[in-house]
Design an enzyme around this catalytic site. Structure first.
Site, PDB file in Angstrom:
ATOM      1  N   GLU A 102      -3.811   7.707   7.361  1.00 49.84           N
ATOM      2  CA  GLU A 102      -5.140   7.465   6.618  1.00 49.84           C
ATOM      3  C   GLU A 102      -4.720   6.039   7.176  1.00 49.84           C
ATOM      4  OE1 GLU A 102      -6.141   4.222   2.449  1.00 49.84           O
ATOM      5  OE2 GLU A 102      -4.023   5.476   2.323  1.00 49.84           O
ATOM      6  N   GLU A 118       1.582   1.634  -3.487  1.00 51.13           N
ATOM      7  CA  GLU A 118       1.139   2.218  -4.209  1.00 51.13           C
ATOM      8  C   GLU A 118       0.560   3.969  -4.062  1.00 51.13           C
ATOM      9  OE1 GLU A 118      -3.282   3.507  -3.633  1.00 51.13           O
ATOM     10  OE2 GLU A 118      -3.421   1.230  -2.670  1.00 51.13           O
ATOM     11  N   HIS A 119       1.285   4.196  -2.860  1.00 47.63           N
ATOM     12  CA  HIS A 119       0.881   5.670  -3.043  1.00 47.63           C
ATOM     13  C   HIS A 119       2.245   6.223  -3.326  1.00 47.63           C
ATOM     14  CE1 HIS A 119      -1.608   7.335   0.620  1.00 47.63           C
ATOM     15  NE2 HIS A 119      -1.697   5.324   0.465  1.00 47.63           N
ATOM     16  N   HIS A 131       0.943  -1.169   0.106  1.00 51.60           N
ATOM     17  CA  HIS A 131      -0.073   0.233  -0.251  1.00 51.60           C
ATOM     18  C   HIS A 131       1.072   0.921  -0.396  1.00 51.60           C
ATOM     19  CE1 HIS A 131      -2.194   3.142   2.011  1.00 51.60           C
ATOM     20  NE2 HIS A 131      -3.290   3.327   1.348  1.00 51.60           N
TER      21      HIS A 131
END
Length: 459
Positions: free
Chosen positions: A159, A82-83, A79
């Site tokens: 997040e 991904e950012h 993840h």
């Protein structure tokens, strides 16, 4: 960027020939509804579905990597990466990436799951070459600068905090951990504060190089697209980045295997000062390769998939005990989960759980009525078709099917699988799955007496 839990869909095996477009049954290449597939040097797969009646196109690249590919120390790396792929390439800064898409009124995003990651852009059909160039550039030539890693760390920690502030979402992570423990599938997609803080630029960059090779990627496009043009544009973009050098590589196939979940009667409670208690009561389900998944989808729909479902009627309509109650399934390559979610006031939780237990036990013993099965099949068939009415959904179906099954089912074939489910099929899967002793996960403001009493909810 987001992460998601998506239900699995099945597909049939295609005929594959490297370097040649292979149209799927029920449609000619580049005709309405046609699906074509080409494998480029290096094992890079390109799939398109032509919908000439629209003026938009959605382009995506799928990486066969998710949080289950992480070691405990790397939890959250997929993840995090991904950012970072949005933060700049050798040709574009982060601002130039977002500005180029905004300038044509497009949308760009990504999501990470436990078994794959997807990056996509939706644009006007005339702007598809721009979307292809940008997304391919991000996937092949990301810089992953140390300063971006440090800056984005704070965003990801926010997040994680946002997810913790949403117990209705967090209880699903807790349920996965309750059944799967400290395994790759049981750990959260986002990682934890500790693991995210420990990730370094070098570790993330090595993860990127290992998992983003062309043979592990699937390119998909749907809408008013021409297959040959998309293949040419993708090939040029990857060749420019030097990413098609490994000409002998074959595409990496779908995951497989068998994983037994031994989690009968486990209870996990996290105290939190929320207005509601959020609970998931459930048990092991089936993998996405298990043919019983079609019957399980019908069973889940009848139990908690709509306003006419048993649990919605019993818990909300007849007794007013909860606003939100539904069932859900998660199918992975080697196992699956089935659960009932409910959010209610803490003093109503015992009553809600008793109704859920009683309904699961009743269906396990006696099955569903024929009328319930027929209604669920109609609902599932309708929602399946309606869910594929936009180019983004079509792109998603292409990519997920290729990554997870290595093949495609047409909409007609999917409907056939659903409508072929019989009441006996549903009763059989209900006996096998719902007859198991359930496990329970709860997040909410429960007192010590309530917490101690919850063990009886799974007896």
């Amino acid at each position: 960027m987001r992460h998601s839990r998506t239900a699995s869909r099945a597909t049939a095996r295609p005929t594959t020939e490297v370097g040649r477009a292979v149209p799927r049954p029920r449609g000619a290449e580049n005709g309405p509804g046609a699906v074509a597939r080409t494998v480029l040097p290096g094992g890079l797969r390109v799939l398109t579905e032509s919908v000439p009646s629209v003026r938009s196109a959605t382009f995506g690249i799928w990486a066969r990597v998710g949080s289950r590919d992480e070691t405990p120390a790397l939890n959250g790396a997929t993840h995090y990466l991904e950012h970072l792929l949005f933060k700049g390439t050798e040709r574009r800064t982060a601002l130039e990436i977002s500005s180029a898409v905004d300038a044509v009124g497009g949308e760009m995003n990504a999501f990470t799951t436990k078994e794959f990651t997807c990056y996509y852009a939706r644009v006007l059909d005339s702007d598809l070459p721009l979307a292809v160039d940008i997304v391919c550039d991000m996937l092949t030539s990301s810089v992953i600068a140390a300063e971006d890693v440090d800056a984005e760390r704070g965003v990801i920690l926010e997040e994680i905090a946002m997810t913790e502030d949403d117990p209705g979402d967090g209880v699903h992570d807790l349920f996965a951990h309750t059944l799967l423990g400290d395994s790759p599938l049981g750990r959260p997609v986002l990682g934890t504060e500790a693991t995210v803080n420990a990730l370094t630029r070098d570790r993330i960059a090595r993860f990127y190089r290992r998992h983003y090779e062309p043979a592990r990627l699937v390119v998909t496009a749907a809408g008013n697209v021409d297959h040959a043009a998309v293949v040419e544009q993708v090939g040029a973009a990857f060749e420019r980045a030097g990413a098609l050098a490994a000409t002998g590589a074959e595409p990496v196939g779908p995951r497989s295997g068998q994983r037994a979940i031994r989690a009968a009667g486990r209870v996990a409670v996290v105290g939190r000062p929320t207005e509601q208690a959020h609970a998931v009561l459930g048990m092991p389900g089936v993998s996405r390769h298990d043919e019983r998944r079609w019957a399980l989808s019908v069973l889940s729909t009848a139990l908690g998939g709509g306003m006419s479902s048993r649990l919605f009627q019993e818990v909300r309509e007849k007794r007013g005990l909860a606003y939100s109650i539904y069932t859900h399934t998660s199918g992975y390559a080697d196992c699956g989960l089935f659960g009932v979610y409910a959010g209610c006031r803490p003093d109503r939780l015992d009553d809600v759980l008793k109704i859920c237990r009683d309904q699961l036990a009743d269906v396990a013993e006696h099955g569903l009525g024929d009328d319930e099965v027929r209604r669920a099949i109609g609902q599932l068939a309708g929602s399946t078709v309606l869910g594929l009415e936009d180019t983004g959904s079509l792109m998603h179906r292409l990519g997920k099917s290729e990554v997870c099954w290595g093949s495609q089912l047409s909409v007609d074939e999917m409907l056939e699988r659903i409508t072929e489910v019989t009441p006996d099929d549903v009763r059989s899967v209900a006996r096998e799955l719902l007859g198991q002793r359930p496990s329970l996960s709860v997040i909410g403001p429960l007192n010590d007496r309530q917490t101690a009493r919850l063990s009886g909810a799974v007896a």
